[in-house]
Design a protein around this motif. Structure first.
Motif, PDB file in Angstrom:
ATOM      1  N   ASP A  52       0.893  -1.150   0.000  1.00 36.06           N
ATOM      2  CA  ASP A  52       0.000   0.000   0.000  1.00 36.06           C
ATOM      3  C   ASP A  52       0.936   1.205   0.000  1.00 36.06           C
ATOM      4  O   ASP A  52       2.085   1.089  -0.441  1.00 36.06           O
ATOM      5  CB  ASP A  52      -0.951  -0.050   1.205  1.00 36.06           C
ATOM      6  N   MET A  53       0.552   2.363   0.488  1.00 34.10           N
ATOM      7  CA  MET A  53       1.462   3.496   0.360  1.00 34.10           C
ATOM      8  C   MET A  53       1.473   4.382   1.611  1.00 34.10           C
ATOM      9  O   MET A  53       2.523   4.886   2.015  1.00 34.10           O
ATOM     10  CB  MET A  53       1.035   4.331  -0.846  1.00 34.10           C
ATOM     11  N   GLU A  54       0.298   4.534   2.225  1.00 28.86           N
ATOM     12  CA  GLU A  54       0.146   5.521   3.305  1.00 28.86           C
ATOM     13  C   GLU A  54       1.133   5.276   4.441  1.00 28.86           C
ATOM     14  O   GLU A  54       1.563   6.222   5.097  1.00 28.86           O
ATOM     15  CB  GLU A  54      -1.294   5.470   3.844  1.00 28.86           C
ATOM     16  N   HIS A  99      -2.003   0.137  -3.972  1.00 37.57           N
ATOM     17  CA  HIS A  99      -2.545   1.474  -3.672  1.00 37.57           C
ATOM     18  C   HIS A  99      -3.224   2.065  -4.915  1.00 37.57           C
ATOM     19  O   HIS A  99      -2.651   2.066  -6.005  1.00 37.57           O
ATOM     20  CB  HIS A  99      -1.400   2.365  -3.199  1.00 37.57           C
ATOM     21  N   HIS A 147      -2.477   1.358   6.395  1.00 36.03           N
ATOM     22  CA  HIS A 147      -3.082   2.502   7.092  1.00 36.03           C
ATOM     23  C   HIS A 147      -4.235   2.001   7.953  1.00 36.03           C
ATOM     24  O   HIS A 147      -4.634   0.833   7.851  1.00 36.03           O
ATOM     25  CB  HIS A 147      -3.583   3.525   6.076  1.00 36.03           C
ATOM     26  N   HIS A 165      -8.892   4.682   5.935  1.00 39.10           N
ATOM     27  CA  HIS A 165      -9.983   4.236   5.069  1.00 39.10           C
ATOM     28  C   HIS A 165      -9.935   2.714   4.941  1.00 39.10           C
ATOM     29  O   HIS A 165      -8.907   2.099   5.191  1.00 39.10           O
ATOM     30  CB  HIS A 165      -9.910   4.892   3.687  1.00 39.10           C
TER      31      HIS A 165
HETATM   32 ZN   LIG Z   1      -3.413   3.046  -0.129  1.00 38.54          ZN
END
Ligand SMILES: [Zn+2]
Length: 305
Positions: free
Chosen positions: A8-10, A60, A103, A115
């Protein structure tokens, strides 16, 4: 052993604000470099721990956030979403998944960009419990026999993930701006953090036999609370049971429940018959766009490693 590294990225080291995760912005181009470095450390750790094969699955938004040219060449790279054999592509021979840069769940107070699956929900629950993405993706992977054995991200996201994946190894990542803009101190923090990613991934792979596929006993009851009623009306094209801004559905297991969730978020009724070619076109488009047509990175004063 074949290890899947889901990105993912967050929850990357170096990322402290939402714009750094928003595809196409100069700040995101900086965020991609952060994510790619995190993922490379986890790839290294996976091989150190005994993996023979590593596949990076970029999850993501539409995928293609990692900078493919800068990824460790030993890993196979897969971006975007799929219909078959699973939403994450061909995972049948994965022995373990390591989930990088997660996240917190929709509705988590004071969290960084919280989210669940999509940013349109103020809360998302499964069987009455606030559900983070590890509840959903973890149980989906679990029903295919694949355990999640590693997570990295901010503290509250890790806490939520470990509630359902108590066997997983974890690395906590600071989301405060100061952590990444304080010169030498930040560089040291990031370097130590990435070392932890490598070491922890190594431990997770070495202890893969102790990791369990997550199985939520059915029947499962899903409640998606949209940010407002208009959004719920727009997205609920399949006419699931709806009360104002809340949409609900039942499923006998997570594979079925997640399919319905994707109907609500990604596949409105009129596009459903075309979802396979549409996803193929999207994957092709973003692979090219995010490889050849990218903005100049803006690190906004980050202390670069
Ligand atoms: Zn993400």
């Amino acid at each position: 052993m074949h290890v899947g590294i889901f990105a993912d990225m967050e929850g990357s080291f170096g990322i402290w604000r939402m714009r750094q995760c928003r595809m196409g912005t100069p700040e995101w181009q900086y965020g991609r470099e952060c994510l790619t470095k995190d993922v490379n450390c986890v790839i290294q750790g996976a091989f150190d721990g005994g993996a023979q094969q590593v596949t990076v699955k970029d999850t993501h938004e539409v995928g293609f956030n990692c900078i493919i040219d800068k990824l460790d060449r030993r890993a196979h790279y897969v971006g975007g979403h799929f219909i078959r054999p699973t939403f994450f592509g061909n995972i049948a021979d994965y022995d373990l998944v390591l989930y990088v840069a997660i996240h917190a769940a929709s509705g988590t107070p004071d969290a960084f960009f919280p989210h669940t699956h999509y940013g349109i929900f103020s809360e998302f629950r499964v069987n009455g419990k606030l559900a983070c993405e590890m509840d959903i993706y973890g149980a989906y992977l679990g029903e295919f026999g694949v355990p999640v054995g590693f997570v990295s991200g901010e503290e509250i996201a890790i806490k939520q993930a470990l509630q359902v994946l108590p066997w997983a190894k974890s690395v906590i990542v600071d989301k405060r701006k100061e952590a990444y803009t304080s010169g030498k101190e930040s560089i040291q923090y990031i370097n130590e953090g990435r070392n932890r990613l490598r070491e922890t991934a190594q431990t997770a792979v070495r202890e893969a036999s102790r990791m369990k596929p997550l199985l939520l006993p059915g029947p499962l009851y899903f409640e998606a609370v949209f940010r407002n009623e208009a959004l719920a009306n727009t997205f609920n094209t399949w006419r699931f049971n709806q009360t104002q801004n809340m949409v609900e559905w039942d499923a006998s297991n997570m594979i079925e429940g997640f399919e319905k969730f994707n109907k609500l978020t990604f596949f409105p009724k009129n596009r459903y018959p075309f979802r396979r070619p549409l996803l193929f076109l999207m994957r092709s488009f973003y692979r090219i766009k995010n490889t050849y047509f990218v903005p100049t990175p803006n690190s906004e004063g980050a202390s670069l490693t």
